[in-house]
Design a protein around this motif. Structure first.
Motif, PDB file in Angstrom:
ATOM      1  N   SER A 227     -47.028  71.119  58.880  1.00 21.12           N
ATOM      2  CA  SER A 227     -46.538  71.034  57.317  1.00 21.12           C
ATOM      3  C   SER A 227     -45.140  71.536  56.686  1.00 21.12           C
ATOM      4  O   SER A 227     -44.971  72.913  57.736  1.00 21.12           O
ATOM      5  N   PRO A 228     -44.804  70.620  56.236  1.00 23.31           N
ATOM      6  CA  PRO A 228     -43.283  70.839  56.167  1.00 23.31           C
ATOM      7  C   PRO A 228     -43.009  71.810  55.085  1.00 23.31           C
ATOM      8  O   PRO A 228     -44.129  72.384  53.991  1.00 23.31           O
ATOM      9  N   HIS A 229     -41.815  72.876  54.762  1.00 22.64           N
ATOM     10  CA  HIS A 229     -41.700  73.401  54.155  1.00 22.64           C
ATOM     11  C   HIS A 229     -40.593  73.139  52.815  1.00 22.64           C
ATOM     12  O   HIS A 229     -40.263  71.492  53.585  1.00 22.64           O
ATOM     13  N   LEU A 230     -39.973  73.699  52.489  1.00 25.45           N
ATOM     14  CA  LEU A 230     -39.374  73.014  51.281  1.00 25.45           C
ATOM     15  C   LEU A 230     -38.318  72.358  52.100  1.00 25.45           C
ATOM     16  O   LEU A 230     -37.336  71.966  51.263  1.00 25.45           O
ATOM     17  N   THR A 231     -37.936  73.441  52.978  1.00 20.89           N
ATOM     18  CA  THR A 231     -36.617  72.781  53.462  1.00 20.89           C
ATOM     19  C   THR A 231     -36.788  72.613  55.022  1.00 20.89           C
ATOM     20  O   THR A 231     -36.226  71.932  55.787  1.00 20.89           O
ATOM     21  N   ASP A 232     -37.584  71.930  55.378  1.00 23.05           N
ATOM     22  CA  ASP A 232     -38.306  71.565  56.665  1.00 23.05           C
ATOM     23  C   ASP A 232     -37.981  69.699  56.817  1.00 23.05           C
ATOM     24  O   ASP A 232     -38.373  69.409  55.335  1.00 23.05           O
ATOM     25  N   PRO A 233     -37.468  69.581  57.548  1.00 22.37           N
ATOM     26  CA  PRO A 233     -37.386  68.178  57.202  1.00 22.37           C
ATOM     27  C   PRO A 233     -39.228  67.706  58.229  1.00 22.37           C
ATOM     28  O   PRO A 233     -40.529  68.561  57.831  1.00 22.37           O
ATOM     29  N   THR A 234     -39.791  65.913  57.721  1.00 23.14           N
ATOM     30  CA  THR A 234     -40.824  66.168  57.460  1.00 23.14           C
ATOM     31  C   THR A 234     -41.382  65.948  58.868  1.00 23.14           C
ATOM     32  O   THR A 234     -40.583  66.367  60.117  1.00 23.14           O
ATOM     33  N   SER A 235     -42.733  65.565  59.310  1.00 21.15           N
ATOM     34  CA  SER A 235     -43.504  65.655  60.780  1.00 21.15           C
ATOM     35  C   SER A 235     -43.109  64.562  61.661  1.00 21.15           C
ATOM     36  O   SER A 235     -43.033  64.549  62.623  1.00 21.15           O
ATOM     37  N   CYS A 236     -41.968  63.449  60.357  1.00 23.61           N
ATOM     38  CA  CYS A 236     -41.604  62.414  61.561  1.00 23.61           C
ATOM     39  C   CYS A 236     -43.051  61.094  62.095  1.00 23.61           C
ATOM     40  O   CYS A 236     -43.360  61.057  63.182  1.00 23.61           O
ATOM     41  N   ALA A 237     -43.854  60.877  61.174  1.00 29.01           N
ATOM     42  CA  ALA A 237     -45.295  61.055  61.808  1.00 29.01           C
ATOM     43  C   ALA A 237     -44.411  59.472  62.637  1.00 29.01           C
ATOM     44  O   ALA A 237     -46.161  58.887  63.395  1.00 29.01           O
ATOM     45  N   SER A 260     -39.872  79.615  60.881  1.00 22.70           N
ATOM     46  CA  SER A 260     -39.582  80.791  60.832  1.00 22.70           C
ATOM     47  C   SER A 260     -38.645  80.936  60.023  1.00 22.70           C
ATOM     48  O   SER A 260     -38.554  81.288  59.272  1.00 22.70           O
ATOM     49  N   LEU A 261     -37.770  79.999  60.183  1.00 20.56           N
ATOM     50  CA  LEU A 261     -36.091  80.275  60.084  1.00 20.56           C
ATOM     51  C   LEU A 261     -35.824  79.485  58.585  1.00 20.56           C
ATOM     52  O   LEU A 261     -35.857  79.926  57.812  1.00 20.56           O
ATOM     53  N   PHE A 262     -36.641  78.629  58.575  1.00 20.04           N
ATOM     54  CA  PHE A 262     -36.870  77.887  57.256  1.00 20.04           C
ATOM     55  C   PHE A 262     -37.474  78.482  56.332  1.00 20.04           C
ATOM     56  O   PHE A 262     -36.998  78.573  55.225  1.00 20.04           O
ATOM     57  N   SER A 263     -38.641  79.010  56.966  1.00 18.46           N
ATOM     58  CA  SER A 263     -39.785  79.976  55.873  1.00 18.46           C
ATOM     59  C   SER A 263     -38.800  80.704  54.867  1.00 18.46           C
ATOM     60  O   SER A 263     -38.797  81.318  54.114  1.00 18.46           O
ATOM     61  N   SER A 264     -37.147  81.360  55.490  1.00 16.76           N
ATOM     62  CA  SER A 264     -36.702  82.458  55.710  1.00 16.76           C
ATOM     63  C   SER A 264     -35.737  81.485  54.219  1.00 16.76           C
ATOM     64  O   SER A 264     -34.536  82.877  53.915  1.00 16.76           O
ATOM     65  N   GLY A 265     -35.575  80.319  54.746  1.00 15.66           N
ATOM     66  CA  GLY A 265     -35.112  79.480  53.947  1.00 15.66           C
ATOM     67  C   GLY A 265     -33.546  79.940  54.454  1.00 15.66           C
ATOM     68  O   GLY A 265     -32.195  79.581  53.995  1.00 15.66           O
ATOM     69  N   TRP A 266     -33.622  80.134  55.631  1.00 11.44           N
ATOM     70  CA  TRP A 266     -31.888  79.855  56.930  1.00 11.44           C
ATOM     71  C   TRP A 266     -32.554  78.713  58.030  1.00 11.44           C
ATOM     72  O   TRP A 266     -33.186  78.686  58.976  1.00 11.44           O
ATOM     73  N   ASP A 267     -31.712  77.298  56.885  1.00 11.70           N
ATOM     74  CA  ASP A 267     -31.711  76.268  57.698  1.00 11.70           C
ATOM     75  C   ASP A 267     -30.622  75.442  58.061  1.00 11.70           C
ATOM     76  O   ASP A 267     -30.332  74.515  57.890  1.00 11.70           O
ATOM     77  N   GLY A 268     -29.392  76.566  57.797  1.00 12.07           N
ATOM     78  CA  GLY A 268     -27.945  75.904  58.722  1.00 12.07           C
ATOM     79  C   GLY A 268     -26.985  76.249  57.189  1.00 12.07           C
ATOM     80  O   GLY A 268     -26.044  74.915  57.130  1.00 12.07           O
ATOM     81  N   THR A 269     -27.717  76.080  56.092  1.00  8.98           N
ATOM     82  CA  THR A 269     -27.114  75.696  54.864  1.00  8.98           C
ATOM     83  C   THR A 269     -25.023  76.876  54.541  1.00  8.98           C
ATOM     84  O   THR A 269     -25.680  77.627  54.921  1.00  8.98           O
ATOM     85  N   VAL A 556     -30.101  80.689  62.308  1.00  7.27           N
ATOM     86  CA  VAL A 556     -29.405  82.390  62.499  1.00  7.27           C
ATOM     87  C   VAL A 556     -28.549  83.131  61.385  1.00  7.27           C
ATOM     88  O   VAL A 556     -28.492  83.986  61.055  1.00  7.27           O
ATOM     89  N   ALA A 557     -27.728  82.423  61.979  1.00 11.15           N
ATOM     90  CA  ALA A 557     -26.452  82.802  61.173  1.00 11.15           C
ATOM     91  C   ALA A 557     -26.092  82.773  59.464  1.00 11.15           C
ATOM     92  O   ALA A 557     -25.490  83.539  58.781  1.00 11.15           O
ATOM     93  N   VAL A 558     -26.872  82.116  58.872  1.00 13.74           N
ATOM     94  CA  VAL A 558     -26.941  82.092  57.490  1.00 13.74           C
ATOM     95  C   VAL A 558     -27.676  83.617  57.363  1.00 13.74           C
ATOM     96  O   VAL A 558     -26.936  83.785  56.688  1.00 13.74           O
TER      97      VAL A 558
END
Length: 847
Positions: A227-237, A260-269, A556-558
């Motif tokens: 299931s996508p997080h707020l910053t996740d890509p969708t599932s590419c169904a 897990s990184l996405f859920s912490s807000g670390w998505d490369g931003t 990770v670097a975020v």
């Protein structure tokens, strides 16, 4: 002495060797000698107009594999040649790159050139020499770009250019001999590139699968998408339903913990990732992928484009490679900016040098390249030139992820059919992170497993370089057993020898490949236009692994203060940290990468580092920098224990301001430490070999010692009492004041670690005590903290604190320069922060 990461090593001469011993399957003589100072200096000497010239670079004269000579290159044709200069002060630069990664400061492109760029005198002299040969010259960074007619270039470099027709019909040119330059320039030169336009860099992408033929190879059901997080890509169904591949990119990311990184807000931003391409990508395919996977294609920018680059229709999978790289980066680091650097091979300029020159002149902290060539072949053209630019990238803190190849332990097999052991370049360069291949299987619901990728046709690249010395961070790894001689530097004999079936050893301690690995054998779904319109395909290869990991570490670097410069060293430090390896890496222990099947299973995966999968595959959450979210007490004194909450704290170090704290106990989400001495409000941070976390908490040192002594202190005695003794069996505490003494200005107290007792010194009227020393009765390795509170009265309010740690075999601690007209409390705290003993020391003005 640590190996020099700034350059290959060996002697400065080219030497012929008996062909049967060097290349038994080829029967041709070839050897490479390289020097740290930068030049690749040939043994032949020529004289032109009185100037002493030397050959630089490997001897040529051999046509491209399978090519047919068709005549000379027309004299009037225009050509651009790149002369790449070596960095200045190479010894100082090598020492800088050998520093621990966490302590090394990264240089901006401007700072690098100021410190290590060639001198103006060297550049000016080189410009004059080239201009005297009717060549126009442009200098940028370390590169001198010389353009002119073929006739002018042949005359200036004392060479002859020949034309060849390759087996695929393409016409290329190459020199019949190595170029000559003045001896003074040769000593400053890393390499000369652009004299050949033979296409060597190949995409590390081995299969493109379209249509129902793949269905039989798929598992019965694809793993369910997350299931996508707020910053996740969708599932590419649509990718899953197309059944063109084993997994979607999101599912592969999930296997490594990216969600897990996405859920912490670390998505490369906030991060920038440069991607190297020798073919054009298809914007329509990228936009289609973004639309179907809920991503933002506006983050993709074309940063550099060679005007000679053809459209996105490369029949050799080049454009599919470009699409794959970009989509993988978008999926794993959806918030990052992706800067695409495109250069065509065989254009009017040397594209390999040109593209790396653009990247090192920029500021992208992460770089991904899925193109490579057999190490030997790369160094017959422009490998040494590119290496000089990669040294600059390392000094600037740029982390480069390079695919280790798809030919297993015999990297030259695809290009010339030679099954001898060999590695891929630039993955073999110690200034990049070489990414090998695994085969991923399983699902999020049932768990994941990996083995070294080897499907009998392709396998993840790995082995030992015969050009580059083993970097300091690879020293002592078990994976190199019986493969090198640690007592000698790599290439000590001054020659390049590809490993053969009968010679399994490079001379000396050499660079091992890969560093990390990720899925390359289970196909991933991409959108490309190989059939003329954007559609789903399944691809395999280390081409997918390199951008995948570049995206992971951008995430990770975020969460790491200062980013991740010097990432190679950080990875090995993380793996070496006691008990930290299982949390940060998945150890791949099965399979091998001997794809040709005649190299004795070289190399096999095993426990710890190995030459098939490196350190293994990364566990994304375990690679993250530790973060703090709260502290059990936001104020207090040195010596008390506090518990900090957060993430990734199992092997963290904690600092109050710039002072390290002693760790009592640690778990993943909490860590208990003893507060070091200090004052005022400080920021408390946590760090690991990866780096320091961005999330910190505040702690304020109080102006009172009551927190240190309230639990065990008796009511203070009157200062006029000549001697008072108070005992408490429940707290094992003794407090004593003693009569005055006029015979000494040094006081002592005694502490027994097992049953702490403090005996106050003999201090009173007329004695100016300048030093107070606390002695431990036992030499046991016990840690204590002695805290001295200077007070205005016997009250513990408004006391000022000073603390000293009494640790290990140290049995005394001294407080000096005690102020006049002050009362003192002394508290002894254990490693857990509890108060073990207190005493008061009274001091009066001297008579």
């Amino acid at each position: 002495m640590a190996p020099d990461p700034t350059g290959p090593v060996g002697r400065a001469t080219w030497r012929s060797r008996p062909s049967a011993r060097l290349f038994p399957r080829r029967g041709r003589a070839f050897a490479v000698g390289l020097v740290v100072s930068g030049a690749l200096i040939g043994g032949s000497v020529a004289t032109t107009a009185g100037a002493s010239l030397v050959r630089v670079g490997p001897p040529t004269g051999r046509p491209p594999v399978g090519a047919r000579a068709i005549g000379v290159v027309p004299a009037g044709e225009r050509l651009t040649v790149d002369l790449v200069l070596s960095p200045r002060s190479s010894g100082s630069l090598a020492a800088r790159l050998a520093e621990p990664s966490a302590k090394r400061s990264s240089l901006s492109p401007h700072e690098f050139l100021s410190l290590y760029g060639p001198s103006r005198a060297t550049v000016s002299a080189a410009e004059r020499w080239l201009a005297a040969g009717s060549l126009s010259v442009r200098y940028s960074g370390l590169v001198l770009e010389a353009t002119g007619s073929v006739a002018a270039i042949e005359e200036r470099f004392s060479i002859r250019l020949e034309r060849y027709r390759l087996r695929n019909g393409r016409i290329v040119h190459a020199p019949k001999e190595a170029p000559s330059v003045p001896s003074w320039l040769a000593s400053q030169l890393a390499g000369v590139s652009g004299l050949s336009d033979e296409q060597l860099m190949r995409p590390e992408l081995t299969a493109v699968r379209r249509g129902p033929a793949i269905v039989s190879a798929l598992p019965a059901a694809l793993p369910a998408a997350l299931s996508p997080h707020l910053t996740d890509p969708t599932s590419c169904a649509s990718a899953s339903s197309s059944r063109m591949a084993n997994y979607t990119m999101e599912q592969v990311g999930s296997a490594y913990g990216v969600d897990s990184l996405f859920s912490s807000g670390w998505d490369g931003t906030g991060q920038r990732i440069a991607v190297v391409e020798f073919a054009a990508y298809d914007p329509a395919a990228i936009q289609s992928f973004a639309n179907q996977c809920g991503l933002d294609a506006t983050h993709v920018h074309l940063a550099y484009n060679d005007p000679a680059l053809p459209a996105a229709s490369d029949p050799t999978n080049g454009s599919i490679e470009a699409d794959l790289d970009i989509e993988e980066l978008m999926a794993q680091a959806p918030g990052a900016t992706i800067d695409v650097y495109e250069a065509g091979q065989g254009s009017s300029s040397d594209s390999n040098v040109a593209i790396w020159q653009k990247i090192v002149s920029g500021d992208d902290p992460f770089v991904s390249t899925s193109w490579g060539a057999c190490e030997e072949q790369a160094f017959t053209t422009d490998g040494s030139s590119v290496h000089s630019l990669l040294v600059r990238a390392a000094a600037q803190g740029q982390s480069i992820f390079a695919a280790a190849g798809d030919q297993g332990s015999a990297d030259c097999y695809a290009s010339d059919g030679d099954s001898a052991l060999a590695v891929d370049y630039p993955a073999s360069d110690p200034n990049v992170i070489a990414v090998g291949g695994t085969t991923l299987s399983g699902s999020a619901a049932n768990g994941w497993s990996e083995t070294a990728w080897n499907d009998g046709n392709y396998a993840g690249g790995g082995g030992v370089s015969c050009i580059f010395a083993q970097p300091s961070w690879q020293g002592g790894l078990d994976g190199f057993r019986n493969l090198s001689s640690p007592s000698q530097p790599c290439g000590a004999a001054g020659s390049f020898e590809r490993l053969t079936e009968t010679s399994q050893t490079c001379t000396g301690a050499c660079r091992g490949v890969p560093d990390l690995s990720a899925d390359a054998g289970a196909s991933v779904a991409i959108v490309d236009s190989s059939s003329g319109f954007p559609g789903w395909d399944g691809v395999v290869g280390t081409s997918a692994a390199a951008p995948m990991l570049a995206g992971v570490f951008a995430d990770v670097a975020v969460g790491c203060a200062g980013g991740l410069p010097g990432l190679s060293g950080r990875l090995y430090a993380s793996a070496a940290a006691q008990g930290a390896y299982p949390a940060a890496f998945t150890d791949v222990t099965s399979g091998n990468n001997d794809v040709v099947g005649i190299n004795g299973g070289q190399f096999a995966a095993g426990s710890g580092y190995d030459l098939a999968t490196g350190l293994g595959s990364p566990v994304a959450p375990g690679q993250a920098c530790p973060q703090l979210s709260s502290v059990s007490a936001s104020s207090g004194v040195g010596g008390q224990s506090v518990t900090l909450s957060g993430t990734n704290l199992s092997h963290a170090a904690v600092a109050f301001g710039s002072t390290s704290a002693s760790v009592v106990s640690a778990a993943s989400t909490s860590i208990t430490v003893v507060v070091p001495s200090g004052s005022g409000a400080v920021s408390v941070s946590a760090s690991s070999p990866t780096g320091r976390g961005t999330q910190t908490v505040s702690f304020t040192y109080t102006a009172s010692a009551s927190q240190a002594s309230s639990a065990s202190s008796p009511a203070p005695a009157s200062p006029s009492s000549p001697a008072t003794t108070t005992s408490s069996t429940s707290t094992t505490t003794t407090t004593t004041t003693a009569p005055a003494s006029k015979s000494s200005n040094t006081s002592t107290a005694l502490l027994a670690p097992l049953q702490p007792t403090i005996r106050a010194p003999k201090v009173g009227h007329g004695v100016a005590v300048t030093t107070f020393t606390l002695y431990a009765k036992s030499p046991r390795a016990t840690t204590w903290l002695a805290t001295l509170a200077r007070c205005a009265s016997w009250s513990t309010r408004s006391c000022r604190l000073r603390s000293v740690t009494l640790a290990g075999a140290k049995r005394s601690v001294t407080f000096r320069k005690l102020a006049a007209k002050r009362f003192y409390w002394i508290a002894i705290s254990g490693a857990d922060g509890s108060v073990r003993g207190t005493a008061r020391l009274v001091r009066f003005r001297s008579r």
